[in-house]
Write a protein that holds these residues in place. Structure first.
Motif, PDB file in Angstrom:
ATOM      1  N   GLN A   6      63.272 -27.727 -22.199  1.00  0.00           N
ATOM      2  CA  GLN A   6      64.312 -28.589 -21.632  1.00  0.00           C
ATOM      3  C   GLN A   6      64.992 -27.952 -20.421  1.00  0.00           C
ATOM      4  O   GLN A   6      66.116 -28.340 -20.073  1.00  0.00           O
TER       5      GLN A   6
ATOM      6  N   ILE B  86      58.471 -31.817 -28.549  1.00  0.00           N
ATOM      7  CA  ILE B  86      59.248 -30.722 -29.126  1.00  0.00           C
ATOM      8  C   ILE B  86      59.121 -30.716 -30.646  1.00  0.00           C
ATOM      9  O   ILE B  86      58.973 -29.652 -31.270  1.00  0.00           O
ATOM     10  N   MET B  87      59.151 -31.890 -31.269  1.00  0.00           N
ATOM     11  CA  MET B  87      59.013 -31.965 -32.717  1.00  0.00           C
ATOM     12  C   MET B  87      57.651 -31.449 -33.168  1.00  0.00           C
ATOM     13  O   MET B  87      57.541 -30.716 -34.157  1.00  0.00           O
ATOM     14  N   VAL B  88      56.601 -31.819 -32.454  1.00  0.00           N
ATOM     15  CA  VAL B  88      55.248 -31.373 -32.817  1.00  0.00           C
ATOM     16  C   VAL B  88      55.125 -29.860 -32.661  1.00  0.00           C
ATOM     17  O   VAL B  88      54.615 -29.163 -33.557  1.00  0.00           O
TER      18      VAL B  88
ATOM     19  N   GLN C 269      55.031 -24.393 -35.081  1.00  0.00           N
ATOM     20  CA  GLN C 269      55.621 -23.058 -35.187  1.00  0.00           C
ATOM     21  C   GLN C 269      56.086 -22.768 -36.608  1.00  0.00           C
ATOM     22  O   GLN C 269      55.885 -21.660 -37.120  1.00  0.00           O
TER      23      GLN C 269
ATOM     24  N   TRP D 207      61.816 -39.817 -24.940  1.00  0.00           N
ATOM     25  CA  TRP D 207      61.221 -39.928 -26.267  1.00  0.00           C
ATOM     26  C   TRP D 207      59.911 -39.170 -26.353  1.00  0.00           C
ATOM     27  O   TRP D 207      59.591 -38.574 -27.388  1.00  0.00           O
TER      28      TRP D 207
ATOM     29  N   THR E 250      57.520 -27.640 -32.662  1.00  0.00           N
ATOM     30  CA  THR E 250      58.358 -26.988 -33.675  1.00  0.00           C
ATOM     31  C   THR E 250      57.682 -27.015 -35.037  1.00  0.00           C
ATOM     32  O   THR E 250      57.707 -26.014 -35.778  1.00  0.00           O
ATOM     33  N   ALA E 251      57.072 -28.142 -35.391  1.00  0.00           N
ATOM     34  CA  ALA E 251      56.380 -28.234 -36.672  1.00  0.00           C
ATOM     35  C   ALA E 251      55.224 -27.240 -36.744  1.00  0.00           C
ATOM     36  O   ALA E 251      55.000 -26.598 -37.783  1.00  0.00           O
TER      37      ALA E 251
ATOM     38  N   ILE F 271      62.480 -24.337 -27.546  1.00  0.00           N
ATOM     39  CA  ILE F 271      63.096 -25.648 -27.334  1.00  0.00           C
ATOM     40  C   ILE F 271      63.910 -25.659 -26.042  1.00  0.00           C
ATOM     41  O   ILE F 271      63.860 -26.617 -25.262  1.00  0.00           O
TER      42      ILE F 271
ATOM     43  N   PHE G  24      60.880 -35.635 -26.803  1.00  0.00           N
ATOM     44  CA  PHE G  24      61.356 -35.442 -28.176  1.00  0.00           C
ATOM     45  C   PHE G  24      60.183 -35.264 -29.137  1.00  0.00           C
ATOM     46  O   PHE G  24      60.179 -34.359 -29.981  1.00  0.00           O
ATOM     47  N   VAL G  25      59.175 -36.088 -28.999  1.00  0.00           N
ATOM     48  CA  VAL G  25      57.998 -36.000 -29.871  1.00  0.00           C
ATOM     49  C   VAL G  25      57.254 -34.688 -29.629  1.00  0.00           C
ATOM     50  O   VAL G  25      56.821 -34.012 -30.584  1.00  0.00           O
TER      51      VAL G  25
END
Length: 328
Positions: free
Chosen positions: A253, A306-308, A313, A300, A310-311, A249, A303-304
């Motif tokens: 960034q 990183i969320m994908v 992982q 945004w 992370t999910a 993450i 953000f999406v």
């Protein structure tokens, strides 16, 4: 006879005195629960207010701004999904996203490997471990802006310290700050100065590995390498996963060091296309070009992404990460 066969529970419910007692008991229980909850809410209130005002509201408002044309100086104009469509046609977005992905793919495995290696060495140290923990952690106290300036001093292609040391052993160092092929490796090497925090986390996990497991593996004839790979690493896989996901993450960034070194005010000396990370492009759109709506859309999308990632992982980790108490 009817009175003898009547259900006691029905008799209890029919008695108004008993019903009043039950209601009173429930009210007292609710009152006690509220009395216990109030101090917790009181202590949490600074964080709740801060999170709402400085995190939740800005995130939601940026979602609205991403659908507008807003330059700070004038009122926002609703344009729908135009900012997102513009991103698909922006070559700088593609370039910055590619640079970020390449940097992350190189940096994260290197960061985790170096952290684990240093933690294993510290775990073998005895009296000197406290000193070396402090030494490894000290670079984390360096401001990121100073790290960016230090990068230019250490990796200068003509008289930088790194190339000078390489010259002592007959190796001609590359132009770290001007050659596009070496800019990201140089940034990765600089990022490894801040492994101290991860080293401390992994060292704490190593200290919690039961010695009995090592003894049993040694009795079975396992050497040092096999004990490390088959005993130590699985037992600290939870900590390794934490370091891996947090650093992923952070790498996605990346901003301060690269911006300071290659995009600082008046910087016309160093090549910067290879160092144009996604967040740098976002920052320049927001605060140099004042395209706040476009920058919000970029935020945004990040953000999406990183969320994908992370999910993915977290899903993959279920096969490889062992937690104490797992029954598998």
């Amino acid at each position: 006879m009817a009175s003898q066969t009547q259900d006691p529970a029905l008799t209890r419910l029919a008695d108004p005195t008993v019903a009043d007692t039950d209601r009173s008991r429930r009210r007292r229980q609710q009152h006690y629960r509220w009395r216990e909850l109030r101090p917790a809410l009181l202590f949490l209130s600074p964080w709740l207010v801060g999170f709402t005002v400085f995190t939740a509201w800005p995130v939601l408002y940026s979602g609205y701004l991403s659908l507008t044309d807003y330059d700070v100086l004038t009122d926002a104009q609703w344009i729908g999904l135009d900012n997102y469509e513009r991103m698909l046609e922006d070559p700088k977005v593609r370039l910055s996203l590619w640079n970020t992905v390449v940097y992350t793919v190189i940096q994260v495995p290197a960061y985790v490997a170096v952290s684990l290696g240093l933690a294993l060495l510290l775990n073998r140290a005895k009296r000197a471990s406290g000193f070396f923990r402090t030494v490894f952690f000290l670079p984390n106290m360096t401001p990121p802006v100073a790290t960016g300036v230090l990068l230019l001093l250490l990796f200068n292609g003509q008289n930088g310290l790194v190339n000078t040391v390489l010259g002592w052993v007959g190796i001609e160092g590359p132009n770290w700050t001007t050659d596009p092929d070496w800019i990201k490796p140089g940034l990765v090497m600089m990022s490894l100065l801040s492994v101290g925090g991860s080293v401390i986390i992994l060292l704490a996990a190593l200290r919690n590995v039961p010695q009995e497991l090592h003894d049993a593996a040694r009795v079975d004839g396992a050497g040092s390498w096999r004990r490390t790979w088959h005993v130590t690493v699985p037992m600290i896989s939870g900590a390794l996963f934490f370091v891996f996901i947090v650093n992923t993450i952070a790498a996605l960034q990346s901003f301060t060091e690269a911006y300071t070194a290659f995009f600082g005010v008046g910087n016309t000396t160093y090549s910067n296309d290879a160092a144009l990370f996604y967040v740098i492009h976002l920052f320049r759109q927001a605060f140099e070009s004042l395209n706040m709506g476009y920058a919000s859309a970029m935020a945004w999308v990040l953000f999406v992404v990183i969320m994908v990632i992370t999910a993915i992982q977290v899903t993959v980790s279920r096969r490889f990460v062992f937690y104490e108490g797992d029954q598998r």
